[in-house]
Design a protein around this motif. Structure first.
Motif, PDB file in Angstrom:
ATOM      1  N   ARG A  13       0.836  -1.337  -0.013  1.00  0.00           N
ATOM      2  CA  ARG A  13       0.014   0.025   0.194  1.00  0.00           C
ATOM      3  C   ARG A  13       0.763   1.181   0.010  1.00  0.00           C
ATOM      4  O   ARG A  13       0.633   2.259  -0.778  1.00  0.00           O
ATOM      5  CB  ARG A  13      -0.950  -0.092   1.341  1.00  0.00           C
ATOM      6  N   ALA A  17       0.977   4.005  -2.712  1.00  0.00           N
ATOM      7  CA  ALA A  17       0.816   5.608  -2.463  1.00  0.00           C
ATOM      8  C   ALA A  17       2.088   6.472  -2.822  1.00  0.00           C
ATOM      9  O   ALA A  17       1.888   7.472  -3.327  1.00  0.00           O
ATOM     10  CB  ALA A  17       0.586   5.521  -1.183  1.00  0.00           C
ATOM     11  N   GLU A  18       3.242   6.024  -2.432  1.00  0.00           N
ATOM     12  CA  GLU A  18       4.427   6.845  -2.741  1.00  0.00           C
ATOM     13  C   GLU A  18       4.729   6.897  -4.456  1.00  0.00           C
ATOM     14  O   GLU A  18       4.943   8.136  -4.758  1.00  0.00           O
ATOM     15  CB  GLU A  18       5.771   5.981  -2.266  1.00  0.00           C
ATOM     16  N   TYR A  20       2.356   7.125  -6.572  1.00  0.00           N
ATOM     17  CA  TYR A  20       1.224   7.983  -6.794  1.00  0.00           C
ATOM     18  C   TYR A  20       1.656   9.536  -6.581  1.00  0.00           C
ATOM     19  O   TYR A  20       1.485  10.455  -7.554  1.00  0.00           O
ATOM     20  CB  TYR A  20       0.230   7.709  -5.909  1.00  0.00           C
ATOM     21  N   LYS A  21       2.297   9.754  -5.352  1.00  0.00           N
ATOM     22  CA  LYS A  21       2.784  11.084  -4.868  1.00  0.00           C
ATOM     23  C   LYS A  21       4.032  11.511  -6.196  1.00  0.00           C
ATOM     24  O   LYS A  21       3.889  12.599  -6.652  1.00  0.00           O
ATOM     25  CB  LYS A  21       3.536  10.896  -3.582  1.00  0.00           C
ATOM     26  N   ALA A  24       2.746  12.305  -9.489  1.00  0.00           N
ATOM     27  CA  ALA A  24       1.881  13.496  -9.239  1.00  0.00           C
ATOM     28  C   ALA A  24       2.606  14.978  -9.460  1.00  0.00           C
ATOM     29  O   ALA A  24       1.809  16.045  -9.701  1.00  0.00           O
ATOM     30  CB  ALA A  24       1.012  13.653  -7.770  1.00  0.00           C
ATOM     31  N   GLN A  25       3.799  14.841  -9.259  1.00  0.00           N
ATOM     32  CA  GLN A  25       4.524  15.733  -9.137  1.00  0.00           C
ATOM     33  C   GLN A  25       5.395  16.087 -10.709  1.00  0.00           C
ATOM     34  O   GLN A  25       5.917  15.108 -11.340  1.00  0.00           O
ATOM     35  CB  GLN A  25       5.964  15.760  -8.116  1.00  0.00           C
ATOM     36  N   GLU A  88       9.732  15.487   3.103  1.00  0.00           N
ATOM     37  CA  GLU A  88       8.231  15.325   3.785  1.00  0.00           C
ATOM     38  C   GLU A  88       8.256  15.592   5.118  1.00  0.00           C
ATOM     39  O   GLU A  88       7.474  16.134   5.471  1.00  0.00           O
ATOM     40  CB  GLU A  88       7.921  13.708   3.531  1.00  0.00           C
ATOM     41  N   GLU A  93       4.798  16.776   5.972  1.00  0.00           N
ATOM     42  CA  GLU A  93       3.741  15.695   5.263  1.00  0.00           C
ATOM     43  C   GLU A  93       4.053  14.480   5.973  1.00  0.00           C
ATOM     44  O   GLU A  93       3.085  13.433   5.670  1.00  0.00           O
ATOM     45  CB  GLU A  93       4.181  15.499   3.834  1.00  0.00           C
ATOM     46  N   SER A  97       1.583  10.314   6.826  1.00  0.00           N
ATOM     47  CA  SER A  97       1.907   9.109   6.325  1.00  0.00           C
ATOM     48  C   SER A  97       1.919   8.356   7.924  1.00  0.00           C
ATOM     49  O   SER A  97       1.635   7.134   7.914  1.00  0.00           O
ATOM     50  CB  SER A  97       3.015   8.984   5.467  1.00  0.00           C
ATOM     51  N   LEU A 107       6.636   1.760   6.052  1.00  0.00           N
ATOM     52  CA  LEU A 107       6.669   3.108   5.317  1.00  0.00           C
ATOM     53  C   LEU A 107       8.233   3.342   4.540  1.00  0.00           C
ATOM     54  O   LEU A 107       8.447   3.779   3.521  1.00  0.00           O
ATOM     55  CB  LEU A 107       6.430   4.189   6.248  1.00  0.00           C
TER      56      LEU A 107
ATOM     57  N   GLY B  86       0.852  18.714   7.389  1.00  0.00           N
ATOM     58  CA  GLY B  86       1.523  19.200   6.007  1.00  0.00           C
ATOM     59  C   GLY B  86       0.728  18.409   5.093  1.00  0.00           C
ATOM     60  O   GLY B  86       1.108  17.331   4.831  1.00  0.00           O
ATOM     61  N   TYR B  90       0.684  19.547  -4.154  1.00  0.00           N
ATOM     62  CA  TYR B  90       0.571  19.296  -5.549  1.00  0.00           C
ATOM     63  C   TYR B  90      -0.631  18.623  -5.936  1.00  0.00           C
ATOM     64  O   TYR B  90      -0.781  18.381  -7.001  1.00  0.00           O
ATOM     65  CB  TYR B  90       1.946  18.923  -5.881  1.00  0.00           C
ATOM     66  N   LEU B  99      -5.354   9.624  -1.644  1.00  0.00           N
ATOM     67  CA  LEU B  99      -3.859   9.017  -1.272  1.00  0.00           C
ATOM     68  C   LEU B  99      -3.923   8.524   0.334  1.00  0.00           C
ATOM     69  O   LEU B  99      -3.545   7.343   0.505  1.00  0.00           O
ATOM     70  CB  LEU B  99      -3.211  10.117  -1.497  1.00  0.00           C
TER      71      LEU B  99
END
Lengths: 253, 241
Positions: A13, A17-18, A20-21, A24-25, A88, A93, A97, A107, B86, B90, B99
């Motif tokens: 998972r 997710a990572e 996807y991140k 996304a950039q 992060e 951020e 997580s 993680l 945080g 983006y 997410l």
């Protein structure tokens, strides 16, 4: 009452997710295009009669792999690790997580797996385009040893995994994305420098095995150096990842 | 049913700040408000509960489980909002929720619209978070906390930066969660807000639990939480329980 959540599921998972991140950039969507330009630029340079860069077209997949494994992909690995760990944490951020139902171990491993998956994608782009450019340059398909080329690119994932683990460790130790990136680069440069300064012990540094694939592309596979390289890379990866996990686990956010 | 049981929790930083020997309990459907000045240990207690910090001493039990052993299982049913969150700038509001939802074993994407509606951000679902105001970010962080349909909510100054509408929305939302049986641990500097939201309050001072009481009892005795708080914090440290 105790309820264990399976580690493999958590890693899966986190990796998804990572990734996807990452995608996304914008900068990480741009890098594959930049990487795709490298074989094309090399082809154009090779075609110019006064160019300083000359190579034999049938060796292009290996020439590119060498550049990618020693310079380009370690840089990308340091950039990603700096963003996913130190960056992060710097931006707050990581707290998002860390307060989700995944362990810190999952993680950290998931993040490193995502970095490696991204690098693997870049390697695939490079391999496909290098083959296209080679064929466009006039080399017959029959002249290319496809199995060796695919094997060489696959094997290069191993040194890249060690580089990713080192970059992750450097980033975990750093306070900001910038310092994480710089620390990652410095670590790799220092290891390369030590290998140059002390050739007698250079074989203990994992950075010396970026060209591990060379052991399988000759007429015969050089089993002994190949197995030593694989063993050392696996050992380095284990040490680096364990250290990174310990540091990451002890970090208070 | 006891959801939160904290016993003699101690966490000290290098500057000697933190919390010392904190013991509190929260039952299902209760809202515990942590009151105290900056640096009194409210956030530290919340961070220790969510595994962001490792306590030096003491026991924490959430849903009967220990965070040091079963943190993922605890966080499957806990919604957290610790300090200024945080968020991923983006990504859009919807993408942020999808997410974070993807970290859960059982995640129904349909809940994204439900929580966006609850916090009043449905109209902004496609907007990048980098364009959001502080209050909107707080709302989105609250939506993230609501994603797992939590049995426990840990909210650190959740209305900071929110406008009047946002504060009213938050109050209504918390009441709904309370009625559903969710336990809540909440910190705020706003005594008036605590009066409306909390069933119990705990006053922290210099990392020590100065007093804890049920809100109706406080209101009966002191008239307001503000008077109660000022009274408790005037006490000499030696009188601290």
């Amino acid at each position: 009452m105790s309820r264990q959540v399976p580690l493999s599921g958590m890693i899966k998972r986190v990796t998804a997710a990572e990734l996807y991140k990452i995608f996304a950039q914008f900068k990480y969507r741009l890098i594959p295009f930049g990487m795709a330009l490298v074989p094309i630029i090399l082809l154009l340079l090779n075609q110019r009669s006064n160019s300083l860069i000359r190579f034999s077209p049938e060796n292009l997949p290996y020439t590119l792999l060498s550049i990618a494994a020693t310079i380009l992909l370690p840089l990308v690995a340091c950039m990603l690790a700096a963003d996913l760990f130190a960056g992060e944490r710097e931006r707050g951020e990581l707290k998002i997580s860390l307060t989700r139902p995944v362990s810190r171990t999952a993680l950290a491993i998931g993040k490193i797996t995502a970095i490696l998956t991204y690098l693997a994608g870049l390697l695939v782009i490079l391999m496909v385009l290098s083959l296209v450019v080679t064929i466009v340059s006039g080399v017959a398909i029959g002249q290319l040893n496809g199995l060796h080329i695919v094997g060489a690119y696959l094997l290069t994932l191993l040194p890249l995994a060690a580089v990713s683990a080192a970059a992750a460790l450097a980033s975990t130790l750093a306070r900001s994305a910038t310092s994480g990136f710089v620390l990652g680069i410095v670590l790799l440069v220092v290891l390369n420098g030590l290998a140059l300064a002390f050739p007698s012990i250079s074989s203990v540094f994992f950075t010396e095995y970026a060209g591990l694939y060379k052991n399988i592309v000759g007429a015969e596979v050089s089993w002994t150096p190949l197995l030593i390289g694989v063993g050392l890379l696996l050992g380095s990866m284990t040490v680096l990842t364990t250290t990174q996990l310990l540091v990451f686990d002890a970090k208070e956010v | 049913m006891t959801i939160v049981e904290i016993e003699n929790l101690t966490k000290k930083y290098a500057n000697r700040r933190g919390i010392e020997q904190l013991s509190v309990e929260v039952e299902a459907g209760q809202v515990l408000g942590l009151l105290g000045p900056n640096g009194s240990g409210k956030t530290t207690a919340m961070k220790a509960m969510t595994g962001l910090l490792t306590p030096d001493e003491g026991q924490i039990s959430l849903f009967g489980m220990n965070p040091s052993e079963d943190l993922p299982a605890i966080l499957e049913q806990t919604g957290c909002m610790i300090e200024m969150p945080g968020l991923y700038p983006y990504l859009t509001a919807e993408q942020n929720l999808r997410l974070t939802g993807s970290f859960y074993r059982k995640f129904d994407p349909a809940i994204v619209d439900v929580v966006l509606q609850q916090v009043g951000l449905l109209a902004y679902r496609k907007e990048k978070v980098r364009k959001f105001s502080v209050g909107m970010k707080q709302r989105l962080a609250l939506a993230i906390a609501l994603l797992p349909k939590p049995g426990l909510l840990i909210l650190d100054e959740p209305t900071n930066g929110m406008d009047i509408e946002g504060t009213a929305m938050f109050r209504e939302l918390l009441m709904q969660e309370r009625e559903r049986g969710c336990a809540v641990v909440l910190s705020s500097h706003l005594a008036h807000e605590m009066e409306q939201l909390c069933t119990h309050v705990a006053v922290l001072r210099e990392g020590i639990l100065a007093d804890t009481a049920a809100v109706p009892q406080v209101l009966h005795q002191y008239g307001s939480i503000e008077s109660y708080y000022l009274n408790v914090t005037k006490m000499d440290r030696r009188e601290v329980i």
